[in-house]
Design a protein around this motif. Structure first.
Motif, PDB file in Angstrom:
ATOM      1  N   GLU A   1       0.846  -1.194   0.000  1.00  0.00           N
ATOM      2  CA  GLU A   1       0.000   0.000   0.000  1.00  0.00           C
ATOM      3  C   GLU A   1       0.888   1.253   0.000  1.00  0.00           C
ATOM      4  N   VAL A   2       0.497   2.219  -0.828  1.00  0.00           N
ATOM      5  CA  VAL A   2       1.275   3.455  -0.940  1.00  0.00           C
ATOM      6  C   VAL A   2       0.342   4.641  -0.673  1.00  0.00           C
ATOM      7  N   LEU A   3       0.750   5.513   0.216  1.00  0.00           N
ATOM      8  CA  LEU A   3      -0.010   6.720   0.539  1.00  0.00           C
ATOM      9  C   LEU A   3       0.752   7.929  -0.017  1.00  0.00           C
ATOM     10  N   VAL A   4       0.091   8.700  -0.881  1.00  0.00           N
ATOM     11  CA  VAL A   4       0.707   9.889  -1.477  1.00  0.00           C
ATOM     12  C   VAL A   4       0.024  11.132  -0.917  1.00  0.00           C
ATOM     13  N   THR A   5       0.820  12.039  -0.405  1.00  0.00           N
ATOM     14  CA  THR A   5       0.311  13.293   0.147  1.00  0.00           C
ATOM     15  C   THR A   5       0.905  14.463  -0.625  1.00  0.00           C
ATOM     16  N   VAL A   6       0.068  15.424  -1.008  1.00  0.00           N
ATOM     17  CA  VAL A   6       0.550  16.618  -1.710  1.00  0.00           C
ATOM     18  C   VAL A   6       1.194  17.547  -0.688  1.00  0.00           C
ATOM     19  N   VAL A   7       2.480  17.765  -0.846  1.00  0.00           N
ATOM     20  CA  VAL A   7       3.215  18.642   0.068  1.00  0.00           C
ATOM     21  C   VAL A   7       3.129  20.089  -0.395  1.00  0.00           C
ATOM     22  N   GLU A   8       3.191  20.311  -1.696  1.00  0.00           N
ATOM     23  CA  GLU A   8       3.160  21.674  -2.236  1.00  0.00           C
ATOM     24  C   GLU A   8       2.554  21.636  -3.626  1.00  0.00           C
ATOM     25  N   TYR A   9       1.637  22.570  -3.886  1.00  0.00           N
ATOM     26  CA  TYR A   9       1.017  22.660  -5.206  1.00  0.00           C
ATOM     27  C   TYR A   9       1.902  23.479  -6.142  1.00  0.00           C
ATOM     28  N   GLN A  10       1.819  23.195  -7.408  1.00  0.00           N
ATOM     29  CA  GLN A  10       2.537  23.982  -8.391  1.00  0.00           C
ATOM     30  C   GLN A  10       1.970  25.398  -8.404  1.00  0.00           C
ATOM     31  N   ALA A  11       2.849  26.384  -8.382  1.00  0.00           N
ATOM     32  CA  ALA A  11       2.413  27.778  -8.378  1.00  0.00           C
ATOM     33  C   ALA A  11       1.727  28.111  -9.700  1.00  0.00           C
ATOM     34  N   LYS A  12       0.562  28.741  -9.613  1.00  0.00           N
ATOM     35  CA  LYS A  12      -0.215  29.077 -10.803  1.00  0.00           C
ATOM     36  C   LYS A  12      -0.609  30.548 -10.734  1.00  0.00           C
ATOM     37  N   PRO A  13      -0.201  31.340 -11.723  1.00  0.00           N
ATOM     38  CA  PRO A  13      -0.545  32.766 -11.700  1.00  0.00           C
ATOM     39  C   PRO A  13      -1.980  33.014 -12.154  1.00  0.00           C
ATOM     40  N   VAL A  14      -2.658  33.930 -11.471  1.00  0.00           N
ATOM     41  CA  VAL A  14      -3.964  34.436 -11.893  1.00  0.00           C
ATOM     42  C   VAL A  14      -3.911  35.955 -11.764  1.00  0.00           C
ATOM     43  N   TYR A  15      -4.853  36.612 -12.416  1.00  0.00           N
ATOM     44  CA  TYR A  15      -4.848  38.073 -12.449  1.00  0.00           C
ATOM     45  C   TYR A  15      -6.220  38.587 -12.016  1.00  0.00           C
ATOM     46  N   VAL A  16      -6.199  39.613 -11.167  1.00  0.00           N
ATOM     47  CA  VAL A  16      -7.422  40.324 -10.791  1.00  0.00           C
ATOM     48  C   VAL A  16      -7.139  41.796 -11.053  1.00  0.00           C
ATOM     49  N   ILE A  17      -7.772  42.360 -12.060  1.00  0.00           N
ATOM     50  CA  ILE A  17      -7.469  43.735 -12.455  1.00  0.00           C
ATOM     51  C   ILE A  17      -8.763  44.543 -12.527  1.00  0.00           C
ATOM     52  N   GLY A  18      -8.596  45.843 -12.405  1.00  0.00           N
ATOM     53  CA  GLY A  18      -9.756  46.720 -12.452  1.00  0.00           C
ATOM     54  C   GLY A  18     -10.090  47.281 -11.086  1.00  0.00           C
ATOM     55  N   GLU A  19     -11.385  47.360 -10.789  1.00  0.00           N
ATOM     56  CA  GLU A  19     -11.871  48.057  -9.599  1.00  0.00           C
ATOM     57  C   GLU A  19     -11.854  47.168  -8.351  1.00  0.00           C
ATOM     58  N   VAL A  20     -10.635  46.791  -7.920  1.00  0.00           N
ATOM     59  CA  VAL A  20     -10.406  46.105  -6.648  1.00  0.00           C
ATOM     60  C   VAL A  20      -9.331  46.890  -5.908  1.00  0.00           C
ATOM     61  N   ASP A  21      -9.184  46.613  -4.604  1.00  0.00           N
ATOM     62  CA  ASP A  21      -8.251  47.408  -3.814  1.00  0.00           C
ATOM     63  C   ASP A  21      -6.802  47.235  -4.255  1.00  0.00           C
ATOM     64  N   ASN A  22      -6.409  46.015  -4.594  1.00  0.00           N
ATOM     65  CA  ASN A  22      -5.020  45.739  -4.957  1.00  0.00           C
ATOM     66  C   ASN A  22      -4.967  44.919  -6.242  1.00  0.00           C
ATOM     67  N   PRO A  23      -5.202  45.552  -7.385  1.00  0.00           N
ATOM     68  CA  PRO A  23      -5.180  44.794  -8.641  1.00  0.00           C
ATOM     69  C   PRO A  23      -3.774  44.315  -8.972  1.00  0.00           C
ATOM     70  N   GLY A  24      -3.703  43.185  -9.661  1.00  0.00           N
ATOM     71  CA  GLY A  24      -2.400  42.682 -10.074  1.00  0.00           C
ATOM     72  C   GLY A  24      -2.394  41.179 -10.255  1.00  0.00           C
ATOM     73  N   GLN A  25      -1.178  40.632 -10.294  1.00  0.00           N
ATOM     74  CA  GLN A  25      -0.992  39.191 -10.459  1.00  0.00           C
ATOM     75  C   GLN A  25      -0.859  38.542  -9.086  1.00  0.00           C
ATOM     76  N   TYR A  26      -1.475  37.372  -8.951  1.00  0.00           N
ATOM     77  CA  TYR A  26      -1.392  36.602  -7.707  1.00  0.00           C
ATOM     78  C   TYR A  26      -1.045  35.156  -8.058  1.00  0.00           C
ATOM     79  N   ILE A  27      -0.307  34.529  -7.164  1.00  0.00           N
ATOM     80  CA  ILE A  27       0.133  33.157  -7.371  1.00  0.00           C
ATOM     81  C   ILE A  27      -0.683  32.232  -6.475  1.00  0.00           C
ATOM     82  N   MET A  28      -1.377  31.296  -7.098  1.00  0.00           N
ATOM     83  CA  MET A  28      -2.133  30.311  -6.334  1.00  0.00           C
ATOM     84  C   MET A  28      -1.201  29.159  -5.944  1.00  0.00           C
ATOM     85  N   SER A  29      -1.072  28.928  -4.651  1.00  0.00           N
ATOM     86  CA  SER A  29      -0.341  27.748  -4.186  1.00  0.00           C
ATOM     87  C   SER A  29      -1.287  26.589  -3.939  1.00  0.00           C
TER      88      SER A  29
END
Length: 222
Positions: free
Chosen positions: A1-29
């Protein structure tokens, strides 16, 4: 039996731009929903419009994902992307989005500013000025009149509605506002740049003078 646990997710960039307090690029972990991404960006500004647009890459051509241009039409997707309209009203009211999609790498949410359109009430009223029209829905003329408050000396039976058409032409329509407020005449919705003029014994001359300058008033308000 093998148990696999995700230790860290691959970083994925997303963007929130326009009428928000801090627009820009964010990295999803780890996976985010659209609501979570907006909260990470500081939340919606008071100037945010009713609808945002989620741009998602659909072409698998190996070209790196990039956010939409800030000066572009937010509802038009770039080549290789699709744009989905998102109703932001639930978040503007303190809730969460429904539906609330899970974001993918390269997704970009564009939150345009609310489009402000106005009509005007002038003449013999207590509170003359502009009436802000909502992005969705309508405002009946009775509500605009009630908010402005015709005075005791107003001649609401001899009111005038000035309406500017798309071609730039101007129409002056006689309207019995008093009958509308009493329910004896049908109510109707006002349109952007409409001017409701309520004459009176003291405001008639001034009011007609204002009618000639309304185009400049509308331009300044815009």
């Amino acid at each position: 039996e093998v148990l696999v646990t995700v230790v860290e997710y691959q970083a994925k960039p997303v963007y929130v731009i326009g009428e928000v307090d801090n627009p820009g690029q964010y990295i999803m972990s780890q996976p985010w929903t659209l609501t979570e991404a907006i909260l990470v960006a500081g939340g919606l500004d008071m100037t945010a419009g009713r609808y945002g647009y989620l741009h998602r890459r659909v072409a698998n051509d190996g070209v790196p994902a990039s956010p939409p241009r800030a000066d572009a039409n937010p509802s038009v997707a770039a080549p290789g992307y699709e744009a989905t309209r998102i109703d932001l009203q639930p978040m503007k009211s303190g809730g969460i989005l429904d539906p609330d999609p899970v974001l993918k790498a390269g997704d970009a949410l564009v939150v345009p500013a609310a489009k402000i359109e106005m009509a005007f009430v002038i003449g013999d009223v207590y509170r003359p000025g502009g009436v802000i029209l909502p992005e969705t829905g309508t405002v009946p003329v009775s509500r605009a009149l009630a908010a402005a408050g015709p005075t005791r000396t107003s001649k609401a039976t001899d009111g005038i509605l000035v309406r500017y058409e798309a071609a730039g032409t101007r129409k002056e329509l006689p309207v019995d506002f008093h009958a509308i407020l009493q329910g004896r005449a049908p109510d109707f919705d006002i349109r952007p740049n409409d001017v409701i003029f309520v004459p009176g014994s003291n405001a008639k001359t001034l009011g007609y003078g204002l009618l000639t300058s309304i185009p400049q008033i509308v331009q300044n308000a815009a």
